[in-house]
Design an enzyme around this catalytic site. Structure first.
Site, PDB file in Angstrom:
ATOM      1  N   TYR A  50       0.814  -1.217   0.000  1.00 18.18           N
ATOM      2  CA  TYR A  50       0.000   0.000   0.000  1.00 18.18           C
ATOM      3  C   TYR A  50       0.851   1.272   0.000  1.00 18.18           C
ATOM      4  O   TYR A  50       0.326   2.369  -0.208  1.00 18.18           O
ATOM      5  CB  TYR A  50      -0.950   0.042   1.207  1.00 18.18           C
ATOM      6  CG  TYR A  50      -1.873  -1.155   1.330  1.00 18.18           C
ATOM      7  CD1 TYR A  50      -2.055  -2.042   0.280  1.00 18.18           C
ATOM      8  CD2 TYR A  50      -2.559  -1.396   2.514  1.00 18.18           C
ATOM      9  CE1 TYR A  50      -2.887  -3.147   0.408  1.00 18.18           C
ATOM     10  CE2 TYR A  50      -3.398  -2.495   2.645  1.00 18.18           C
ATOM     11  CZ  TYR A  50      -3.547  -3.369   1.585  1.00 18.18           C
ATOM     12  OH  TYR A  50      -4.364  -4.458   1.713  1.00 18.18           O
ATOM     13  N   LYS A 232     -12.538  -0.077   5.019  1.00 18.61           N
ATOM     14  CA  LYS A 232     -11.741   1.145   4.819  1.00 18.61           C
ATOM     15  C   LYS A 232     -12.702   2.318   4.679  1.00 18.61           C
ATOM     16  O   LYS A 232     -13.649   2.261   3.898  1.00 18.61           O
ATOM     17  CB  LYS A 232     -10.888   1.019   3.550  1.00 18.61           C
ATOM     18  CG  LYS A 232     -10.120   2.301   3.193  1.00 18.61           C
ATOM     19  CD  LYS A 232     -10.849   3.128   2.161  1.00 18.61           C
ATOM     20  CE  LYS A 232     -10.213   4.489   1.906  1.00 18.61           C
ATOM     21  NZ  LYS A 232     -10.998   5.304   0.959  1.00 18.61           N
ATOM     22  N   SER A 233     -12.466   3.367   5.440  1.00 18.61           N
ATOM     23  CA  SER A 233     -13.141   4.625   5.162  1.00 18.61           C
ATOM     24  C   SER A 233     -12.216   5.773   5.516  1.00 18.61           C
ATOM     25  O   SER A 233     -11.577   5.773   6.564  1.00 18.61           O
ATOM     26  CB  SER A 233     -14.454   4.775   5.932  1.00 18.61           C
ATOM     27  OG  SER A 233     -15.044   6.010   5.535  1.00 18.61           O
ATOM     28  N   ARG A 238     -18.381   7.969   8.365  1.00 18.92           N
ATOM     29  CA  ARG A 238     -18.535   6.550   7.998  1.00 18.92           C
ATOM     30  C   ARG A 238     -17.665   5.662   8.882  1.00 18.92           C
ATOM     31  O   ARG A 238     -18.044   4.539   9.225  1.00 18.92           O
ATOM     32  CB  ARG A 238     -18.215   6.350   6.512  1.00 18.92           C
ATOM     33  CG  ARG A 238     -19.336   6.838   5.600  1.00 18.92           C
ATOM     34  CD  ARG A 238     -19.162   6.345   4.170  1.00 18.92           C
ATOM     35  NE  ARG A 238     -18.103   7.038   3.464  1.00 18.92           N
ATOM     36  CZ  ARG A 238     -18.228   8.220   2.870  1.00 18.92           C
ATOM     37  NH1 ARG A 238     -19.390   8.847   2.885  1.00 18.92           N
ATOM     38  NH2 ARG A 238     -17.214   8.776   2.242  1.00 18.92           N
ATOM     39  N   ASN A 242     -19.312   2.612  10.863  1.00 15.17           N
ATOM     40  CA  ASN A 242     -18.860   1.229  10.675  1.00 15.17           C
ATOM     41  C   ASN A 242     -18.531   0.575  12.016  1.00 15.17           C
ATOM     42  O   ASN A 242     -18.853  -0.594  12.254  1.00 15.17           O
ATOM     43  CB  ASN A 242     -17.665   1.193   9.720  1.00 15.17           C
ATOM     44  CG  ASN A 242     -18.051   1.622   8.307  1.00 15.17           C
ATOM     45  OD1 ASN A 242     -19.234   1.668   7.971  1.00 15.17           O
ATOM     46  ND2 ASN A 242     -17.063   1.940   7.482  1.00 15.17           N
TER      47      ASN A 242
HETATM   48  N1  LIG Z   1      -5.270  -9.024   1.731  1.00 16.10           N
HETATM   49  C1  LIG Z   1      -5.676  -8.516   0.582  1.00 16.10           C
HETATM   50  O1  LIG Z   1      -5.338  -9.005  -0.503  1.00 16.10           O
HETATM   51  C2  LIG Z   1      -6.536  -7.324   0.580  1.00 16.10           C
HETATM   52  C3  LIG Z   1      -6.726  -6.622   1.758  1.00 16.10           C
HETATM   53  N2  LIG Z   1      -7.515  -5.506   1.790  1.00 16.10           N
HETATM   54  C4  LIG Z   1      -7.678  -4.831   3.092  1.00 16.10           C
HETATM   55  O2  LIG Z   1      -9.065  -4.798   3.404  1.00 16.10           O
HETATM   56  C5  LIG Z   1      -9.468  -3.437   3.604  1.00 16.10           C
HETATM   57  C6  LIG Z   1     -10.922  -3.252   3.226  1.00 16.10           C
HETATM   58  O3  LIG Z   1     -11.141  -3.590   1.872  1.00 16.10           O
HETATM   59  P1  LIG Z   1     -11.412  -2.491   0.733  1.00 16.10           P
HETATM   60  O4  LIG Z   1     -10.972  -3.065  -0.555  1.00 16.10           O
HETATM   61  O5  LIG Z   1     -10.820  -1.206   1.139  1.00 16.10           O
HETATM   62  O6  LIG Z   1     -13.001  -2.411   0.627  1.00 16.10           O
HETATM   63  P2  LIG Z   1     -14.194  -2.099   1.647  1.00 16.10           P
HETATM   64  O7  LIG Z   1     -15.209  -3.174   1.448  1.00 16.10           O
HETATM   65  O8  LIG Z   1     -13.688  -1.829   3.004  1.00 16.10           O
HETATM   66  O9  LIG Z   1     -14.824  -0.771   1.021  1.00 16.10           O
HETATM   67  C7  LIG Z   1     -14.167   0.462   1.061  1.00 16.10           C
HETATM   68  C8  LIG Z   1     -14.989   1.455   0.228  1.00 16.10           C
HETATM   69  O10 LIG Z   1     -16.287   1.607   0.794  1.00 16.10           O
HETATM   70  C9  LIG Z   1     -16.512   2.987   1.133  1.00 16.10           C
HETATM   71  N3  LIG Z   1     -17.189   2.998   2.422  1.00 16.10           N
HETATM   72  C10 LIG Z   1     -16.651   2.859   3.658  1.00 16.10           C
HETATM   73  N4  LIG Z   1     -17.593   2.885   4.605  1.00 16.10           N
HETATM   74  C11 LIG Z   1     -18.764   3.048   3.964  1.00 16.10           C
HETATM   75  C12 LIG Z   1     -20.110   3.145   4.416  1.00 16.10           C
HETATM   76  N5  LIG Z   1     -20.401   3.090   5.712  1.00 16.10           N
HETATM   77  N6  LIG Z   1     -21.081   3.295   3.479  1.00 16.10           N
HETATM   78  C13 LIG Z   1     -20.757   3.351   2.157  1.00 16.10           C
HETATM   79  N7  LIG Z   1     -19.511   3.264   1.681  1.00 16.10           N
HETATM   80  C14 LIG Z   1     -18.522   3.108   2.576  1.00 16.10           C
HETATM   81  C15 LIG Z   1     -15.139   3.638   1.182  1.00 16.10           C
HETATM   82  O11 LIG Z   1     -15.220   4.999   0.812  1.00 16.10           O
HETATM   83  P3  LIG Z   1     -14.779   6.198   1.830  1.00 16.10           P
HETATM   84  O12 LIG Z   1     -13.334   5.989   2.169  1.00 16.10           O
HETATM   85  O13 LIG Z   1     -15.033   7.410   1.024  1.00 16.10           O
HETATM   86  O14 LIG Z   1     -15.678   6.083   3.033  1.00 16.10           O
HETATM   87  C16 LIG Z   1     -14.378   2.830   0.144  1.00 16.10           C
HETATM   88  O15 LIG Z   1     -14.631   3.337  -1.150  1.00 16.10           O
HETATM   89  C17 LIG Z   1      -8.472  -2.643   2.749  1.00 16.10           C
HETATM   90  O16 LIG Z   1      -8.490  -1.276   3.030  1.00 16.10           O
HETATM   91  C18 LIG Z   1      -7.197  -3.365   3.084  1.00 16.10           C
HETATM   92  O17 LIG Z   1      -6.739  -2.974   4.351  1.00 16.10           O
HETATM   93  C19 LIG Z   1      -8.192  -5.100   0.666  1.00 16.10           C
HETATM   94  C20 LIG Z   1      -8.013  -5.744  -0.542  1.00 16.10           C
HETATM   95  C21 LIG Z   1      -7.176  -6.913  -0.676  1.00 16.10           C
HETATM   96  O1  LIG Z   2      -5.338  -4.288  -1.599  1.00 17.58           O
HETATM   97  C1  LIG Z   2      -4.720  -5.349  -1.468  1.00 17.58           C
HETATM   98  O2  LIG Z   2      -4.317  -5.768  -0.382  1.00 17.58           O
HETATM   99  C2  LIG Z   2      -4.473  -6.178  -2.650  1.00 17.58           C
HETATM  100  O3  LIG Z   2      -3.778  -7.136  -2.580  1.00 17.58           O
HETATM  101  C3  LIG Z   2      -5.192  -5.797  -3.913  1.00 17.58           C
HETATM  102  O4  LIG Z   2      -5.133  -4.457  -4.159  1.00 17.58           O
HETATM  103  C4  LIG Z   2      -4.673  -6.582  -5.091  1.00 17.58           C
HETATM  104  O5  LIG Z   2      -3.316  -6.454  -5.191  1.00 17.58           O
HETATM  105  C5  LIG Z   2      -5.343  -6.176  -6.330  1.00 17.58           C
HETATM  106  O6  LIG Z   2      -6.532  -6.018  -6.353  1.00 17.58           O
HETATM  107  C6  LIG Z   2      -4.525  -6.000  -7.538  1.00 17.58           C
HETATM  108  O7  LIG Z   2      -5.356  -5.740  -8.602  1.00 17.58           O
END
Ligand SMILES: NC(=O)C1=CN([C@@H]2O[C@H](COP(=O)(O)OP(=O)(O)OC[C@H]3O[C@@H](n4cnc5c(N)ncnc54)[C@H](OP(=O)(O)O)[C@@H]3O)[C@@H](O)[C@H]2O)C=CC1
Ligand SMILES: O=C(O)C(=O)[C@@H](O)[C@H](O)C(=O)CO
Length: 280
Positions: A50, A232-233, A238, A242
């Protein structure tokens, strides 16, 4: 706001709700994550991938909350699976975070098509980091059942968590069952399907009936099934909402309505761990 603690298979505990930080820049992190800490978040999920560990660490070290009240997770980035690279990358993470240990260190992706599919050696390096105490707990992310079976069979050391994509549209049931079989806690990434929850009539109907937000309904559905979530927010309101998922109640019928949204692999938003080979 009180967040439940779950016990991991190594005896340590983890807050069931945290803050996801993917997409929060190092520059924005102190203010954005500072607001989350103010609201009561103590569990922060970051990753080498990240590029924001310095910002996440600054939010932790710059707050009035003692370090030992935080639970900080980071993850090994894909180009660093080989032992020397992994050790170096871990040192860099601690330096960037400004911390002398992390609470949880994960292999971010298994990369079964790279490194001769040898994620077991990578796991042995994480075991070294747990043994020296700088990673208090170790786990994996995006591991499929066969990947998990191999780790356990070949090392006897069971990850504390498996962090995988999981939300109502992609329930990822086989992985969750494999996690349970090994006593590995399931962490759900993209727990609110990256905001899609707000558009689903089945979810908004429940939310309106109980006076909650759609995201709270979905987060409560996860919590009720023993999963760890870190939506994530970047928005303080929000973030607070959450966290408030901890204090709402769903009925069996509500949970069944969310279960029924599962589309299997078609509901996946992220990459398939069996073929994902992005080195960054
Ligand atoms: N291990 C892996 O491979 C991965 C790990 N992750 C982890 O998981 C976390 C969460 O997943 P992520 O992909 O961010 O997706 P989420 O499902 O957490 O969604 C995040 C999105 O939803 C919006 N949001 C947040 N709260 C609300 C709400 N109450 N109502 C409506 N919309 C909302 C946010 O916007 P806003 O910020 O404007 O509120 C953002 O656009 C990541 O941040 C990361 O730490 C994610 C992807 C892959
Ligand atoms: O966000 C994470 O932790 C991820 O691993 C993802 O972003 C992942 O790498 C991906 O979606 C790449 O397209």
């Amino acid at each position: 706001m009180s967040v439940p603690l779950l016990q991991m298979n190594d005896g340590r505990t983890i807050p069931q709700i945290g803050l996801g930080t993917f997409g929060i820049s190092t520059e924005a992190a102190p203010e954005v994550i500072g607001a989350a800490i103010e609201a009561g978040y103590r569990h922060l999920d970051t990753a080498q991938m990240y590029g924001n560990e310095a910002g996440v660490g600054a939010a932790v070290t710059g707050s009035d909350v003692p370090r030992d009240e935080f639970f900080v997770t980071t993850k090994l980035h894909n180009p660093h699976h080989r032992r020397d690279d992994a050790l170096r990358a871990f040192d860099t993470s601690l330096k960037d975070l400004g911390l002398d240990y992390v609470d949880l260190f994960l292999i971010h992706w298994p990369l079964p098509t790279l490194y001769d599919g040898d994620f077991v050696s990578t796991w042995r390096t994480l075991i070294e980091l747990a043994d020296d105490g700088r990673a208090r707990s170790i786990g994996v992310s995006n591991f499929e059942p066969d990947h998990l079976d191999r780790l356990v069979a070949e090392t006897g050391v069971v990850p504390v968590v498996n962090q995988v994509e999981l939300n109502p549209w992609f329930a990822n049931r086989q992985v969750e069952q494999a996690n349970a079989r090994h006593q590995v806690l399931t962490e759900a990434w993209a727990p609110i399907a990256r905001g899609k929850v707000s558009e689903a009539a089945e979810i908004t109907a429940i939310a309106e009936r109980i006076g909650a937000t759609p995201a709270q309904v979905v987060l409560r559905w996860h919590l009720d099934q023993g999963r760890i979530v870190f939506p994530k927010s970047a928005d303080p309101q929000r973030q607070q909402q959450n966290l408030g998922a901890a204090s709402i109640t769903l009925t069996d019928a509500d949970r069944a309505a969310l279960d029924a949204l599962d589309q299997g692999p078609a509901g996946r938003q992220g990459p398939d761990p069996a073929t994902f080979d992005w080195l960054g």
